[in-house]
Design a protein around this motif. Structure first.
Motif, PDB file in Angstrom:
ATOM      1  N   THR A 204      -6.032   6.291 -18.975  1.00 53.46           N
ATOM      2  CA  THR A 204      -5.412   7.594 -18.726  1.00 53.46           C
ATOM      3  C   THR A 204      -4.759   7.711 -17.357  1.00 53.46           C
ATOM      4  OG1 THR A 204      -7.558   8.452 -18.011  1.00 53.46           O
ATOM      5  CG2 THR A 204      -6.930   8.825 -20.307  1.00 53.46           C
ATOM      6  N   GLY A 205      -5.119   6.823 -16.418  1.00 57.34           N
ATOM      7  CA  GLY A 205      -4.535   6.989 -15.102  1.00 57.34           C
ATOM      8  C   GLY A 205      -5.027   5.984 -14.094  1.00 57.34           C
ATOM      9  N   VAL A 206      -4.881   6.337 -12.813  1.00 61.43           N
ATOM     10  CA  VAL A 206      -5.224   5.480 -11.690  1.00 61.43           C
ATOM     11  C   VAL A 206      -6.159   6.237 -10.760  1.00 61.43           C
ATOM     12  CG1 VAL A 206      -4.299   4.344  -9.622  1.00 61.43           C
ATOM     13  CG2 VAL A 206      -3.084   4.151 -11.791  1.00 61.43           C
ATOM     14  N   LYS A 207      -7.174   5.523 -10.270  1.00 66.41           N
ATOM     15  CA  LYS A 207      -8.082   6.108  -9.283  1.00 66.41           C
ATOM     16  C   LYS A 207      -7.786   5.550  -7.899  1.00 66.41           C
ATOM     17  CE  LYS A 207     -12.950   6.796  -8.100  1.00 66.41           C
ATOM     18  NZ  LYS A 207     -14.354   6.456  -8.457  1.00 66.41           N
ATOM     19  N   ILE A 208      -7.836   6.428  -6.900  1.00 67.37           N
ATOM     20  CA  ILE A 208      -7.599   6.054  -5.512  1.00 67.37           C
ATOM     21  C   ILE A 208      -8.735   6.621  -4.664  1.00 67.37           C
ATOM     22  CG2 ILE A 208      -6.058   6.383  -3.524  1.00 67.37           C
ATOM     23  CD1 ILE A 208      -3.739   6.581  -5.559  1.00 67.37           C
ATOM     24  N   PHE A 209      -9.197   5.844  -3.696  1.00 69.33           N
ATOM     25  CA  PHE A 209     -10.209   6.325  -2.758  1.00 69.33           C
ATOM     26  C   PHE A 209      -9.524   6.841  -1.499  1.00 69.33           C
ATOM     27  CE2 PHE A 209     -13.015   3.911  -5.425  1.00 69.33           C
ATOM     28  CZ  PHE A 209     -14.259   4.533  -5.299  1.00 69.33           C
ATOM     29  N   ALA A 210      -9.738   8.125  -1.186  1.00 67.09           N
ATOM     30  CA  ALA A 210      -9.180   8.697   0.039  1.00 67.09           C
ATOM     31  C   ALA A 210     -10.116   8.526   1.225  1.00 67.09           C
ATOM     32  CB  ALA A 210      -8.874  10.175  -0.155  1.00 67.09           C
ATOM     33  N   ASP A 211     -11.433   8.619   0.971  1.00 70.64           N
ATOM     34  CA  ASP A 211     -12.404   8.496   2.056  1.00 70.64           C
ATOM     35  C   ASP A 211     -13.747   8.078   1.480  1.00 70.64           C
ATOM     36  OD1 ASP A 211     -13.077  10.901   0.829  1.00 70.64           O
ATOM     37  OD2 ASP A 211     -13.336  12.031   2.692  1.00 70.64           O
ATOM     38  N   GLY A 212     -14.794   8.143   2.294  1.00 70.54           N
ATOM     39  CA  GLY A 212     -16.128   7.770   1.849  1.00 70.54           C
ATOM     40  C   GLY A 212     -16.954   8.985   1.503  1.00 70.54           C
ATOM     41  N   ILE A 213     -18.169   9.098   2.096  1.00 70.47           N
ATOM     42  CA  ILE A 213     -19.044  10.228   1.799  1.00 70.47           C
ATOM     43  C   ILE A 213     -19.663  10.748   3.089  1.00 70.47           C
ATOM     44  CG2 ILE A 213     -19.537   9.510  -0.561  1.00 70.47           C
ATOM     45  CD1 ILE A 213     -22.217   8.412   0.425  1.00 70.47           C
ATOM     46  N   HIS A 230     -14.406  12.273  13.311  1.00 69.75           N
ATOM     47  CA  HIS A 230     -14.069  13.034  12.110  1.00 69.75           C
ATOM     48  C   HIS A 230     -13.899  12.150  10.877  1.00 69.75           C
ATOM     49  CE1 HIS A 230     -13.172  16.927  14.151  1.00 69.75           C
ATOM     50  NE2 HIS A 230     -12.974  16.113  15.187  1.00 69.75           N
ATOM     51  N   GLY A 231     -14.231  10.869  10.987  1.00 72.17           N
ATOM     52  CA  GLY A 231     -13.958   9.970   9.881  1.00 72.17           C
ATOM     53  C   GLY A 231     -12.472   9.667   9.801  1.00 72.17           C
ATOM     54  N   ALA A 232     -12.075   8.947   8.761  1.00 75.15           N
ATOM     55  CA  ALA A 232     -10.671   8.559   8.614  1.00 75.15           C
ATOM     56  C   ALA A 232     -10.398   8.205   7.163  1.00 75.15           C
ATOM     57  CB  ALA A 232     -10.355   7.363   9.517  1.00 75.15           C
ATOM     58  N   PRO A 233      -9.119   8.165   6.770  1.00 74.92           N
ATOM     59  CA  PRO A 233      -8.806   7.748   5.403  1.00 74.92           C
ATOM     60  C   PRO A 233      -9.313   6.325   5.129  1.00 74.92           C
ATOM     61  CG  PRO A 233      -6.894   8.743   6.450  1.00 74.92           C
ATOM     62  CD  PRO A 233      -7.905   8.537   7.525  1.00 74.92           C
ATOM     63  N   LEU A 234      -9.762   6.093   3.906  1.00 75.26           N
ATOM     64  CA  LEU A 234     -10.282   4.786   3.507  1.00 75.26           C
ATOM     65  C   LEU A 234      -9.126   3.921   2.988  1.00 75.26           C
ATOM     66  CD1 LEU A 234     -13.129   3.542   3.483  1.00 75.26           C
ATOM     67  CD2 LEU A 234     -13.296   4.148   1.078  1.00 75.26           C
ATOM     68  N   VAL A 235      -8.099   3.835   3.826  1.00 77.18           N
ATOM     69  CA  VAL A 235      -6.866   3.139   3.479  1.00 77.18           C
ATOM     70  C   VAL A 235      -6.469   2.293   4.681  1.00 77.18           C
ATOM     71  CG1 VAL A 235      -4.433   3.440   2.846  1.00 77.18           C
ATOM     72  CG2 VAL A 235      -6.149   5.024   1.975  1.00 77.18           C
ATOM     73  N   GLU A 236      -5.893   1.128   4.425  1.00 81.29           N
ATOM     74  CA  GLU A 236      -5.504   0.254   5.512  1.00 81.29           C
ATOM     75  C   GLU A 236      -4.362   0.861   6.342  1.00 81.29           C
ATOM     76  OE1 GLU A 236      -4.653  -3.641   4.086  1.00 81.29           O
ATOM     77  OE2 GLU A 236      -6.737  -4.050   3.518  1.00 81.29           O
ATOM     78  N   GLY A 237      -4.423   0.609   7.640  1.00 78.67           N
ATOM     79  CA  GLY A 237      -3.401   1.092   8.565  1.00 78.67           C
ATOM     80  C   GLY A 237      -3.887   0.947   9.985  1.00 78.67           C
ATOM     81  N   SER A 239      -3.400   3.084  12.466  1.00 75.41           N
ATOM     82  CA  SER A 239      -3.746   4.364  13.071  1.00 75.41           C
ATOM     83  C   SER A 239      -4.059   5.355  11.955  1.00 75.41           C
ATOM     84  CB  SER A 239      -2.581   4.894  13.921  1.00 75.41           C
ATOM     85  OG  SER A 239      -1.470   5.225  13.088  1.00 75.41           O
ATOM     86  N   GLU A 240      -4.619   6.484  12.349  1.00 72.88           N
ATOM     87  CA  GLU A 240      -4.928   7.501  11.342  1.00 72.88           C
ATOM     88  C   GLU A 240      -3.656   8.010  10.681  1.00 72.88           C
ATOM     89  OE1 GLU A 240      -6.400  11.894  11.876  1.00 72.88           O
ATOM     90  OE2 GLU A 240      -8.164  10.566  11.878  1.00 72.88           O
ATOM     91  N   ASP A 241      -2.591   8.183  11.462  1.00 76.93           N
ATOM     92  CA  ASP A 241      -1.329   8.644  10.886  1.00 76.93           C
ATOM     93  C   ASP A 241      -0.788   7.645   9.867  1.00 76.93           C
ATOM     94  OD1 ASP A 241      -1.393  10.957  12.349  1.00 76.93           O
ATOM     95  OD2 ASP A 241      -0.002  10.252  13.902  1.00 76.93           O
ATOM     96  N   GLU A 242      -0.879   6.356  10.185  1.00 81.67           N
ATOM     97  CA  GLU A 242      -0.414   5.345   9.237  1.00 81.67           C
ATOM     98  C   GLU A 242      -1.255   5.362   7.966  1.00 81.67           C
ATOM     99  OE1 GLU A 242       0.011   1.393  10.658  1.00 81.67           O
ATOM    100  OE2 GLU A 242       1.355   1.945  12.305  1.00 81.67           O
ATOM    101  N   ARG A 243      -2.542   5.531   8.119  1.00 78.70           N
ATOM    102  CA  ARG A 243      -3.413   5.580   6.949  1.00 78.70           C
ATOM    103  C   ARG A 243      -3.117   6.807   6.083  1.00 78.70           C
ATOM    104  NH1 ARG A 243      -9.305   4.119   9.693  1.00 78.70           N
ATOM    105  NH2 ARG A 243      -8.732   2.030  10.453  1.00 78.70           N
ATOM    106  N   GLU A 244      -2.904   7.924   6.737  1.00 79.87           N
ATOM    107  CA  GLU A 244      -2.583   9.137   5.974  1.00 79.87           C
ATOM    108  C   GLU A 244      -1.267   8.965   5.226  1.00 79.87           C
ATOM    109  OE1 GLU A 244      -1.706  13.906   6.681  1.00 79.87           O
ATOM    110  OE2 GLU A 244      -2.673  12.718   8.261  1.00 79.87           O
ATOM    111  N   THR A 245      -0.274   8.386   5.886  1.00 81.65           N
ATOM    112  CA  THR A 245       1.020   8.159   5.226  1.00 81.65           C
ATOM    113  C   THR A 245       0.865   7.201   4.052  1.00 81.65           C
ATOM    114  OG1 THR A 245       2.245   8.554   7.274  1.00 81.65           O
ATOM    115  CG2 THR A 245       3.365   7.309   5.545  1.00 81.65           C
ATOM    116  N   ALA A 246       0.076   6.149   4.238  1.00 80.90           N
ATOM    117  CA  ALA A 246      -0.146   5.190   3.154  1.00 80.90           C
ATOM    118  C   ALA A 246      -0.860   5.853   1.977  1.00 80.90           C
ATOM    119  CB  ALA A 246      -0.950   4.000   3.665  1.00 80.90           C
ATOM    120  N   LEU A 247      -1.853   6.699   2.262  1.00 84.91           N
ATOM    121  CA  LEU A 247      -2.576   7.395   1.202  1.00 84.91           C
ATOM    122  C   LEU A 247      -1.635   8.281   0.395  1.00 84.91           C
ATOM    123  CD1 LEU A 247      -5.148   8.410  -0.248  1.00 84.91           C
ATOM    124  CD2 LEU A 247      -5.462  10.022   1.654  1.00 84.91           C
TER     125      LEU A 247
END
Length: 449
Positions: A204-213, A230-237, A239-247
């Motif tokens: 039905t679709g695709v799952k993506i992980f944005a962060d942890g717990i 504050h934690g960070a996106p669970l995406v490669e990058g 910097s935090e801005d790069e990770r957010e953009t990638a997410l």
């Protein structure tokens, strides 16, 4: 030779109980008739008695309740079949030692795990579930989340070996690990999902992980942890801005490829960022998974964009103190706001995340309908009807299957769960003690007590 009366008669009639149709109006009935795997009549005992013929099996309910088949919208079936009865939340809460997983490296091991889960779920009245994350990027998961499991489901469905209908989400990352935009793009390009087996198996679709717990201090949060982070996106990058953009780009890319997108997001900044990305993505019926901390503005955006929420009341019951300890009382005030979500117009599905929790939906309903949060949190109790819809009709909507399952109405598939008592007489807290008497899928009894 069959007579005309035989052709009009039902295969099975249930009468003298409480049929919770879960239709749009919330109607209750007292009888139901089934023929050729479909519901043909719902109504009074006299109305369904007219469908009784020479070959009809008649079940006298004697006040018992009939529900649509339970649809768990987030359940790792193969992993559950491998681990049961050992649950991961027992490790997180310190009530049990971690039991190591075996591997699912062989075809017969995968099949055995899925069959074992199917038998367990049938005994609980579960007739559908979403397997939330199978794909090619598993590194050390022992085969539990690999593409081979995806293909095993499809093969078993084609051979008629499943006892529950299965929807699956593709995952192009390690479960609970970092993902990357290149991996997702490559996965969408290179993986050809197994073909749908109508009514029984579908990607039905695709799952993506944005962060942890939050308890692991890996949720991406507006509220600070005790060390000021504050934690960070669970995406490669870098910097935090790069990770957010990638997410955000990952979400947009998966949606543009025609997939429904389900995003694991727990911290308040993750849920807000993901909601904004999903709201601007093509397609529909995208949804957040878990949604531990959701602020009111995020709920409003979700409702306006038609973004659903799948969450686990059992996790809320166990993890509220841990969330408060990690992020403070302010975050707890916005934690698992299921009643606020419904009030805002968000489509809510409840689930187990088994084997994180028990797959027994009765415990989930009891947790949702009683006060599960720690002192100081807002009261987010659901009415029994709201909790039941979140385990039946709303998950069917989430899958795009509401036209043929999720409620007990003429023309829909005969997926149902019979309880050994009346829900009208039971307190929600006592629901886990009410036995499941029968489970039916596609008009076939797959469990009977």
């Amino acid at each position: 030779m069959k007579s005309a009366a035989d052709n009009r008669s039902a295969d099975l009639v249930m009468t003298g109980g409480v049929v919770h149709t879960m239709n749009a109006a919330g109607h209750l009935a007292s009888g139901i008739a089934i023929k050729d795997g479909r519901i043909v009549r719902v109504g009074t005992p006299l109305q369904v008695q007219a469908m009784v013929g020479p070959g009809t099996r008649v079940v006298r309910l004697r006040g018992r309740s009939v529900l649509p088949g339970i649809n768990d919208s987030h359940l790792h079936g193969a992993w559950l079949g491998l681990r049961w009865p050992d649950l991961l939340l027992d490790r997180l809460t310190g009530t049990a030692d971690l039991v190591p997983d075996s591997r699912l490296g062989k075809q017969e091991e995968r099949r055995a795990a899925i069959l074992r889960a199917g038998d367990l779920l049938a005994s609980l009245g579960i007739t559908s579930y979403t397997e939330p994350g199978l794909g090619p990027c598993e590194h050390d998961g022992g085969g539990r989340f690999g593409v081979e499991v995806l293909r095993e489901y499809a093969g078993m469905a084609a051979r008629g070996e499943l006892k529950a209908r299965v929807s699956a989400l593709l995952l192009f990352a390690e479960v609970d690990g970092r993902s990357s935009l290149p991996d997702l793009v490559a996965g969408l390009r290179d993986l050809t999902p197994p073909a749908e087996v109508p009514g029984w198996f579908k990607v039905t679709g695709v799952k993506i992980f944005a962060d942890g717990i939050p308890p692991m201090r890996t949720a991406w949060s507006d509220e600070p942890y005790e060390d000021g982070t504050h934690g960070a996106p669970l995406v490669e990058g870098d910097s935090e801005d790069e990770r957010e953009t990638a997410l955000t780009t990952m979400i947009e890319t998966a949606a543009a490829a025609g997939h429904q997108v389900a995003v694991h997001a727990t911290g308040s900044r993750a849920t807000r960022t993901v909601t904004r990305a999903l709201a601007g993505a093509p397609g529909r019926r995208h949804y957040l998974v878990h949604g531990d901390v959701l602020h009111p503005d995020t709920l409003k955006t979700m409702a306006a964009a038609g973004i659903g929420l799948t969450t686990q009341p059992g996790i809320a019951a166990a993890a509220s103190p841990m969330l408060r300890d990690a992020l403070g009382q302010a975050a707890l005030g916005h934690a698992w706001p299921v009643r606020d979500a419904l009030a805002a117009g968000v489509r809510l599905s409840l689930s187990s995340d088994a084997p994180m929790l028990t797959p027994d939906w009765r415990h989930g309903v009891a947790a949702a309908a009683t006060r599960w949060a720690v002192e100081g949190a807002r009261d987010q109790r659901l009415a029994l009807d709201q909790a039941l819809r979140a385990y039946t009709s709303t998950p069917a909507w989430q899958e795009g299957a509401e036209s043929w399952k999720g409620s007990l109405e003429p023309g829909k598939v005969a997926d149902l769960c019979v309880l050994d008592d009346s829900l009208l007489d039971a307190h929600p807290a006592d629901l886990p003690e009410v036995p499941v008497a029968m489970t039916m899928v596609d008009g076939r009894i797959v469990y009977e007590r």
